[in-house]
Design a protein around this motif. Structure first.
Motif, PDB file in Angstrom:
ATOM      1  N   PHE A   1       0.856  -1.251   0.277  1.00 45.98           N
ATOM      2  CA  PHE A   1      -0.106  -0.029   0.023  1.00 45.98           C
ATOM      3  C   PHE A   1       0.792   1.252  -0.126  1.00 45.98           C
ATOM      4  O   PHE A   1       0.457   2.173  -0.553  1.00 45.98           O
ATOM      5  CB  PHE A   1      -1.007   0.003   1.437  1.00 45.98           C
ATOM      6  CG  PHE A   1      -1.862   1.258   1.379  1.00 45.98           C
ATOM      7  CD1 PHE A   1      -2.968   1.321   0.597  1.00 45.98           C
ATOM      8  CD2 PHE A   1      -1.524   2.385   1.869  1.00 45.98           C
ATOM      9  CE1 PHE A   1      -3.911   2.500   0.667  1.00 45.98           C
ATOM     10  CE2 PHE A   1      -2.222   3.453   2.047  1.00 45.98           C
ATOM     11  CZ  PHE A   1      -3.254   3.431   1.363  1.00 45.98           C
ATOM     12  N   SER A   2       1.890   1.160   1.122  1.00 49.16           N
ATOM     13  CA  SER A   2       2.606   2.624   0.922  1.00 49.16           C
ATOM     14  C   SER A   2       3.297   2.644  -0.260  1.00 49.16           C
ATOM     15  O   SER A   2       3.478   3.901  -0.574  1.00 49.16           O
ATOM     16  CB  SER A   2       3.743   2.202   2.001  1.00 49.16           C
ATOM     17  OG  SER A   2       4.520   3.504   2.337  1.00 49.16           O
TER      18      SER A   2
ATOM     19  N   ASN B   1      -0.203   3.693  -3.082  1.00 53.81           N
ATOM     20  CA  ASN B   1      -1.294   4.632  -2.844  1.00 53.81           C
ATOM     21  C   ASN B   1      -0.754   6.080  -3.150  1.00 53.81           C
ATOM     22  O   ASN B   1       0.419   6.571  -3.264  1.00 53.81           O
ATOM     23  CB  ASN B   1      -1.177   4.653  -1.192  1.00 53.81           C
ATOM     24  CG  ASN B   1      -1.982   5.952  -0.856  1.00 53.81           C
ATOM     25  OD1 ASN B   1      -3.274   6.015  -1.066  1.00 53.81           O
ATOM     26  ND2 ASN B   1      -1.116   6.818   0.044  1.00 53.81           N
ATOM     27  N   THR B   2      -1.700   6.722  -3.742  1.00 52.01           N
ATOM     28  CA  THR B   2      -1.492   8.173  -4.179  1.00 52.01           C
ATOM     29  C   THR B   2      -2.124   9.265  -3.335  1.00 52.01           C
ATOM     30  O   THR B   2      -1.767  10.386  -3.431  1.00 52.01           O
ATOM     31  CB  THR B   2      -1.868   8.245  -5.915  1.00 52.01           C
ATOM     32  OG1 THR B   2      -3.133   8.025  -5.667  1.00 52.01           O
ATOM     33  CG2 THR B   2      -0.959   7.361  -6.600  1.00 52.01           C
ATOM     34  N   GLU B   3      -2.879   8.894  -2.375  1.00 51.85           N
ATOM     35  CA  GLU B   3      -3.387  10.071  -1.561  1.00 51.85           C
ATOM     36  C   GLU B   3      -2.553  10.142  -0.539  1.00 51.85           C
ATOM     37  O   GLU B   3      -2.092   9.445   0.297  1.00 51.85           O
ATOM     38  CB  GLU B   3      -4.965   9.456  -0.987  1.00 51.85           C
ATOM     39  CG  GLU B   3      -6.054   9.335  -1.987  1.00 51.85           C
ATOM     40  CD  GLU B   3      -7.269   8.900  -1.356  1.00 51.85           C
ATOM     41  OE1 GLU B   3      -7.375   8.977  -0.242  1.00 51.85           O
ATOM     42  OE2 GLU B   3      -7.874   8.162  -2.153  1.00 51.85           O
ATOM     43  N   MET B   4      -2.356  11.603  -0.286  1.00 52.61           N
ATOM     44  CA  MET B   4      -1.406  12.166   0.668  1.00 52.61           C
ATOM     45  C   MET B   4      -1.734  11.511   2.182  1.00 52.61           C
ATOM     46  O   MET B   4      -0.771  11.053   2.834  1.00 52.61           O
ATOM     47  CB  MET B   4      -1.770  13.538   1.049  1.00 52.61           C
ATOM     48  CG  MET B   4      -0.613  14.377   1.945  1.00 52.61           C
ATOM     49  SD  MET B   4      -0.305  16.030   1.599  1.00 52.61           S
ATOM     50  CE  MET B   4       0.485  16.460   2.806  1.00 52.61           C
ATOM     51  N   PHE B   5      -3.061  11.342   2.930  1.00 53.25           N
ATOM     52  CA  PHE B   5      -3.467  10.884   3.939  1.00 53.25           C
ATOM     53  C   PHE B   5      -3.928   9.422   3.941  1.00 53.25           C
ATOM     54  O   PHE B   5      -4.544   8.926   4.874  1.00 53.25           O
ATOM     55  CB  PHE B   5      -3.924  11.661   4.797  1.00 53.25           C
ATOM     56  CG  PHE B   5      -3.104  12.901   5.300  1.00 53.25           C
ATOM     57  CD1 PHE B   5      -2.269  12.821   6.433  1.00 53.25           C
ATOM     58  CD2 PHE B   5      -3.190  14.108   4.714  1.00 53.25           C
ATOM     59  CE1 PHE B   5      -1.395  13.986   6.871  1.00 53.25           C
ATOM     60  CE2 PHE B   5      -2.597  15.336   4.918  1.00 53.25           C
ATOM     61  CZ  PHE B   5      -1.681  15.202   6.152  1.00 53.25           C
ATOM     62  N   GLY B   6      -3.717   8.849   2.770  1.00 50.76           N
ATOM     63  CA  GLY B   6      -4.215   7.512   2.392  1.00 50.76           C
ATOM     64  C   GLY B   6      -3.788   6.542   3.601  1.00 50.76           C
ATOM     65  O   GLY B   6      -2.822   6.491   3.916  1.00 50.76           O
ATOM     66  N   ARG B   7      -4.652   5.612   3.876  1.00 47.82           N
ATOM     67  CA  ARG B   7      -4.613   4.401   4.811  1.00 47.82           C
ATOM     68  C   ARG B   7      -5.192   3.023   4.190  1.00 47.82           C
ATOM     69  O   ARG B   7      -6.210   3.315   3.696  1.00 47.82           O
ATOM     70  CB  ARG B   7      -4.879   4.379   6.172  1.00 47.82           C
ATOM     71  CG  ARG B   7      -4.401   5.751   7.003  1.00 47.82           C
ATOM     72  CD  ARG B   7      -4.833   5.879   8.333  1.00 47.82           C
ATOM     73  NE  ARG B   7      -4.067   6.865   8.891  1.00 47.82           N
ATOM     74  CZ  ARG B   7      -3.770   6.713  10.297  1.00 47.82           C
ATOM     75  NH1 ARG B   7      -4.175   6.055  11.118  1.00 47.82           N
ATOM     76  NH2 ARG B   7      -3.220   7.900  10.785  1.00 47.82           N
ATOM     77  N   PRO B   8      -4.447   1.931   4.378  1.00 44.41           N
ATOM     78  CA  PRO B   8      -5.235   0.671   3.695  1.00 44.41           C
ATOM     79  C   PRO B   8      -6.656   0.539   4.480  1.00 44.41           C
ATOM     80  O   PRO B   8      -6.599   0.830   5.761  1.00 44.41           O
ATOM     81  CB  PRO B   8      -4.307  -0.373   4.400  1.00 44.41           C
ATOM     82  CG  PRO B   8      -2.923   0.248   4.636  1.00 44.41           C
ATOM     83  CD  PRO B   8      -3.398   1.670   4.965  1.00 44.41           C
TER      84      PRO B   8
END
Lengths: 364, 364
Positions: A275-276, A279-286
């Protein structure tokens, strides 16, 4: 029917092990002999359990031909020698924890066990706890992915000064070989290595006689590193009240938290490492989901280990806790002591000669 | 009405602080000026908030005579210099956290604040959390007795690589001065020292670029000791997912555990130290009672700190977070970095010159 002898008949021997036999909780074996150094206790046995033969030394017991298996419940230092003597006499062995006080001794015992045909087990009764079994199975089954971090705060081993005053051998380097690590924590150290495997480096902060009038450690914080980079913290004490027993394990795919007799599992939708990177969203989390794992089921404790030992002798079950595995938790224990004494990180495999030399310096 | 200027107008400046004013959440002050280096953002202000004067440098803002107070929301390194300049201009100062990147700089700022008559505050908005206020008040009120141990596992600061890729200054020694300690943890480090006071020795294990492609630390375990012998562990990371936020404090009279937005209190009937010395039962433990502490109440966050700052200027309230206190959390942060870099325990007070020299070595 296996004829079992018990060496050592203190509180644990009488109230836990003896009781288990006398209440009919053990199948396929009977308690036929007790060996102890205290004549009053042997007299009690003769009076209350006249069917049981009594011995005042292990040599006589082993040579008697009366037993097929032995349960060793003596002071820690004696476990390896008594176990090796039993192996030589072709007697199956169940030793109480810890395996011994220093791994050099325990390694000899394991070598003898390897050459011997006897069944060799150790009393790691907490391995029969359904919660720890579940943690073990989930982690070994890969459900958490690669280990990233763990913490075990196990400070619910409270002992007041009265406990330490109850026996002159208690909490001395010569009598017990340590404090909270060697007396209270062997179960935790075994479960740690059983569930997560062995670390490669240990840095520990041990405090001796910090909270009690004793020689040995009663307060420990250890920081450890694994070969794969995972880290962990182990905290224990006999002076924390109220104490805590909280074991948290984080893997690449989720987290397990044991506390208050519950096991909480949080499962990630995908690997955090993957995921790390993607992922492309600044504050994204799985995405994740949290559930309480059902851990109902028997927790047969010491009785479970004895029954398993007997069934293993009968060839009906494999051992829950092989005697040879006792060296792992003891290695962690020894490494924590050594790190605390020398004030330096300790690499595993442990320098066993160094540990023993340092331990002997502390014998009075 | 206090005329307030803001220096820095990034995401936090616009979406948290600007919004608070524009939505009428701030009493007794109005946002009259914004200073920023990005012309596009200033154009946005001119178009959407034509009543607000815009500046492209702090010097011009401070000399304009347009403001009584300033909110400094710039990169961390600039906080002390901009705050000192404001103090010289007799402008009240509210700085964002952290107070700065190294304590040497922050100590100068504090010295100037001491000579000045301005109100000087820092954005420790988590001090307005009713749970942490309660922990602070109970511990300072003596309800837990002498500190014995704490652990704070605060690993819920998850950031994927995308976060770090969003700005070239991020997670660099030159741009930010650190990683999780300096960007994510200042609140936790402040709450720790606010609630428990400062430790005297710190041994830390910091891992730089362990989980992300960055220069700075993203994984930290610190072990600390207090003057009275109490110990503690602080664990943080930006790669743990799911993370944990659990803060446990053990005192001689009981224990507080913060986790999952709850505060659980276990109160002993008597001092454990006293119990240990007087109890006569082998496995005796002090009686105890466990309750969940009611922590309902406002959690006004940043808005609460700004309103408190304004009221302090009006002489109506004392500060929730004095600017001068920012040095404490930063001292812990600097000491953790230094211990990790030098691989040795660090004593407080910190050798500030040594820290700065080591930090500068890492500037690229």
């Amino acid at each position: 029917m296996i004829r079992l002898g018990m060496i050592g008949f203190g509180t644990q021997g009488r109230k836990t092990y003896g009781k288990a036999f006398w209440e009919g909780q053990i199948e396929g074996a009977e308690l036929v002999a007790i060996c102890y150094t205290n004549p009053a206790q042997l007299a009690w046995v003769n009076e209350n359990h006249p069917e049981i033969k009594t011995f005042d030394n292990a040599d006589a017991l082993y040579k008697s031909g009366e037993i097929d298996a032995v349960l060793i419940v003596t002071p820690h230092y004696d476990h390896p020698a008594l176990a090796m003597q039993a192996m030589d006499a072709k007697i199956h062995v169940l030793i109480d924890k810890p395996a011994g006080v220093f791994t050099k001794d325990v390694r000899e015992m394991n070598a003898k066990a390897a050459e011997s045909d006897v069944v060799f087990a150790i009393m790691y009764n907490q391995r029969t706890n359904p919660i720890f079994r579940k943690m073990h199975d989930m982690i070994h089954g890969g459900e958490l992915g690669a280990l990233k971090r763990f913490s075990w705060i196990v400070t619910d081993w409270y002992r007041s000064q009265a406990y330490y005053n109850s026996g002159g051998w208690r909490a001395t380097w010569k009598g017990e070989g340590g404090g909270v690590l060697i007396n209270q924590c062997p179960h935790n150290l075994d479960l740690w290595q059983w569930i997560l495997g062995m670390p490669k480096r240990i840095t520990a902060f041990t405090h001796e006689g910090k909270w009690h009038d004793i020689e040995v450690e009663d307060d420990v914080t250890a920081y450890v590193e694994y070969e794969n980079g995972a880290t962990g913290v182990f905290i224990t004490s006999t002076a924390d009240c109220p104490g805590t027993n909280r074991f948290e394990v984080l893997g690449d795919l989720g987290k397990l938290v044991f506390e208050n007799d519950k096991l909480i599992y949080t499962k990630l939708e995908m690997s955090e490492r993957e995921f790390s990177k993607t992922n492309t969203e600044m504050f994204g989390r799985p995405n994740k989901e949290t559930t309480e794992i059902d851990c109902t089921g028997d927790y047969p404790q010491h009785v479970g280990i004895i029954n398993n030992f007997v069934k293993a002798i009968h060839g009906e079950e494999s051992l829950i806790a092989k005697g040879e595995e006792g060296i792992n938790g003891l290695t962690i224990s020894n490494a924590i002591h050594l790190s605390g004494w020398l004030n330096t990180p300790i690499e595993l495999p442990l320098d066993e000669d160094l540990f023993l030399a340092e331990l002997k310096k502390r014998w009075k």
